[in-house]
Design a protein around this motif. Sequence first.
Motif, short mmCIF file in Angstrom:
data_model
loop_
_atom_site.label_atom_id
_atom_site.label_comp_id
_atom_site.label_asym_id
_atom_site.label_seq_id
_atom_site.Cartn_x
_atom_site.Cartn_y
_atom_site.Cartn_z
N GLU A 40 14.04 3.93 6.23
CA GLU A 40 12.59 3.80 6.11
C GLU A 40 12.03 3.13 7.36
O GLU A 40 12.64 2.21 7.91
CB GLU A 40 12.20 2.92 4.91
N VAL A 41 10.86 3.59 7.79
CA VAL A 41 10.12 2.93 8.86
C VAL A 41 8.71 2.68 8.38
O VAL A 41 8.07 3.57 7.81
CB VAL A 41 10.07 3.79 10.15
N LEU A 42 8.23 1.47 8.59
CA LEU A 42 6.85 1.11 8.29
C LEU A 42 6.16 0.72 9.59
O LEU A 42 6.63 -0.16 10.30
CB LEU A 42 6.79 -0.06 7.30
N ILE A 43 5.07 1.41 9.92
CA ILE A 43 4.26 1.03 11.08
C ILE A 43 3.06 0.23 10.58
O ILE A 43 2.34 0.68 9.69
CB ILE A 43 3.74 2.26 11.86
N VAL A 98 0.82 -1.21 0.00
CA VAL A 98 0.00 0.00 0.00
C VAL A 98 0.85 1.26 0.00
O VAL A 98 0.54 2.24 -0.69
CB VAL A 98 -0.96 0.00 1.21
N THR A 99 1.94 1.25 0.78
CA THR A 99 2.75 2.47 0.93
C THR A 99 3.87 2.60 -0.09
O THR A 99 4.39 3.69 -0.32
CB THR A 99 3.37 2.52 2.33
N GLY A 100 4.31 1.47 -0.65
CA GLY A 100 5.45 1.50 -1.56
C GLY A 100 6.79 1.45 -0.86
O GLY A 100 7.84 1.65 -1.48
N ALA A 101 6.79 1.18 0.46
CA ALA A 101 8.05 1.04 1.20
C ALA A 101 8.87 -0.11 0.61
O ALA A 101 8.32 -1.18 0.32
CB ALA A 101 7.77 0.80 2.68
N ASP A 102 10.16 0.09 0.46
CA ASP A 102 11.02 -0.91 -0.18
C ASP A 102 11.56 -1.93 0.82
O ASP A 102 11.22 -3.10 0.77
CB ASP A 102 12.17 -0.21 -0.90
N ASN A 103 12.39 -1.47 1.71
CA ASN A 103 13.00 -2.37 2.69
C ASN A 103 13.04 -1.68 4.06
O ASN A 103 14.10 -1.35 4.58
CB ASN A 103 14.42 -2.76 2.25
N PRO A 104 11.86 -1.47 4.65
CA PRO A 104 11.80 -0.65 5.87
C PRO A 104 12.13 -1.44 7.14
O PRO A 104 12.03 -2.68 7.18
CB PRO A 104 10.34 -0.22 5.90
N THR A 105 12.53 -0.72 8.17
CA THR A 105 12.45 -1.25 9.53
C THR A 105 10.98 -1.20 9.91
O THR A 105 10.33 -0.18 9.72
CB THR A 105 13.28 -0.39 10.50
N LYS A 153 12.24 12.34 10.76
CA LYS A 153 12.68 13.61 10.19
C LYS A 153 14.05 14.00 10.72
O LYS A 153 14.92 14.47 9.97
CB LYS A 153 11.66 14.70 10.53
N GLU A 154 14.28 13.78 12.02
CA GLU A 154 15.57 14.10 12.62
C GLU A 154 16.69 13.23 12.06
O GLU A 154 17.85 13.64 12.03
CB GLU A 154 15.48 13.94 14.13
N ARG A 155 16.34 12.05 11.59
CA ARG A 155 17.34 11.12 11.03
C ARG A 155 17.44 11.21 9.51
O ARG A 155 18.23 10.50 8.90
CB ARG A 155 16.99 9.67 11.41
N GLY A 156 16.60 12.03 8.88
CA GLY A 156 16.58 12.09 7.43
C GLY A 156 15.97 10.84 6.83
O GLY A 156 16.29 10.46 5.69
N ALA A 157 15.11 10.19 7.59
CA ALA A 157 14.46 8.96 7.13
C ALA A 157 13.01 9.26 6.77
O ALA A 157 12.51 10.38 6.95
CB ALA A 157 14.53 7.90 8.21
N ARG A 158 12.32 8.24 6.26
CA ARG A 158 10.94 8.42 5.82
C ARG A 158 10.03 7.44 6.54
O ARG A 158 10.36 6.28 6.71
CB ARG A 158 10.84 8.19 4.31
N LEU A 159 8.86 7.94 6.96
CA LEU A 159 7.87 7.11 7.63
C LEU A 159 6.79 6.67 6.66
O LEU A 159 6.29 7.48 5.87
CB LEU A 159 7.23 7.88 8.79
N GLU A 175 2.78 10.44 14.52
CA GLU A 175 3.39 11.76 14.68
C GLU A 175 4.74 11.67 15.39
O GLU A 175 5.73 12.29 14.97
CB GLU A 175 2.45 12.67 15.46
N MET A 176 4.80 10.89 16.46
CA MET A 176 6.05 10.74 17.21
C MET A 176 7.12 10.05 16.37
O MET A 176 8.29 10.44 16.37
CB MET A 176 5.79 9.97 18.50
N MET A 177 6.70 9.03 15.62
CA MET A 177 7.65 8.32 14.76
C MET A 177 8.12 9.21 13.62
O MET A 177 9.30 9.18 13.23
CB MET A 177 7.00 7.05 14.21
N ALA A 178 7.23 10.03 13.08
CA ALA A 178 7.60 10.94 11.99
C ALA A 178 8.62 11.97 12.45
O ALA A 178 9.54 12.32 11.70
CB ALA A 178 6.35 11.65 11.46
N THR A 179 8.50 12.43 13.69
CA THR A 179 9.47 13.37 14.24
C THR A 179 10.85 12.74 14.31
O THR A 179 11.86 13.35 13.92
CB THR A 179 9.04 13.83 15.64
N MET A 180 10.90 11.50 14.80
CA MET A 180 12.18 10.79 14.87
C MET A 180 12.76 10.59 13.46
O MET A 180 13.96 10.82 13.23
CB MET A 180 11.99 9.44 15.57
#
Length: 335
Positions: free
Chosen positions: A256-259, A120-127, A278-284, A271-276
């Motif tokens: 990448e992070v996938l919840i 659904v999201t198109g995440a490739d190889n996320p944590t 953003k600080e790491r230059g990663a994508r939620l 929201e909390m995960m997105a903040t983290m």
Amino acid sequence: MVIVIGMEGSANKIGIGVVKDGKVLSNPRRTYITPPGQGFVPHDTARHHQNHVLEVLHQALAEADVTAQDVDAICYTMGPGMAAPLMSVAVVARTISQLWDKPLVPVNHCIGHIEMGRQVTGADNPTVLYVSGGNTQVIAYLEKRYRIFGETIDIAVGNCLDRFARLIMLSNDPSPGYNIEQMAKKGKKLLPLPYCVKGMDVSFSGILSFIEERAKNLLSSGEYTKEDLCFSLQETLFAMLVETTERAMVHCGSEEVLICGGVGCNLRLQEMMATMCKERGARLYATDESFCIDNGAMIAQAGYLMFKCGTTIPVEKATVTQRYRTDAVFVTWRD
């Protein structure tokens, strides 16, 4: 062209989805809802699934505009989950497999969530942070397995939220976690709670006991409101989850992070995960309740990937298991 049916019934939702080459054609479900203050017990939940499974099956086929002849495989949740609900759906999967002469594909519930999220999201190889009523795991893919980097050592985060909702008599409609989320938005005062991160693992039972023991006095004294307690519990639990997810990302070099999972549609957690991130230059990556919450399409999607790689199971071996580890599955469909 491959069309598969996915049947999910591991907890209080009976869902059946139809997927055609990775595209969701239909995804109806029914939820067993109990009165406030009560959880759902296995045999009553199984009876709910038995009463609704055929109407959901007919609805799924009608909405997808497919017939039994069009279907290439029947995918069902083998586990993990509650035994009686799992068995009630597996019986139907085995039955229509024989009636329609279609192969069976046994799907791990957790991997269903992951593969639906990736699709659904198109995440490739996320944590992956997988959070639900029965499971809490931090996962990353490596060498044909979804490896578990951290998990709860006692109860799942969704179970913790559900049990607190029962304590303060919140409605189970549409779900206890959703109603806690809405209450938490109005909370203003943070109650300090135990913070239980143990290496890469988390523990929620002590936090639940701590707030349960104090809730009555805190509320009766007027020192805290129900909204404050919901806010405090969410903030603490979600901070623990963000911390362990970030640590797994560092270890894997992931951006990448996938919840996924039922708790994954909580906007405060996102929201909390997105903040983290953003600080790491990663994508939620996250989805809404249509795919986060247990559904048949996620079982169909994972089953579709497995079926394309030749994974099927004979009817006599199509059983269920309450404990089916995410890392027990050999992932044939990924490089």
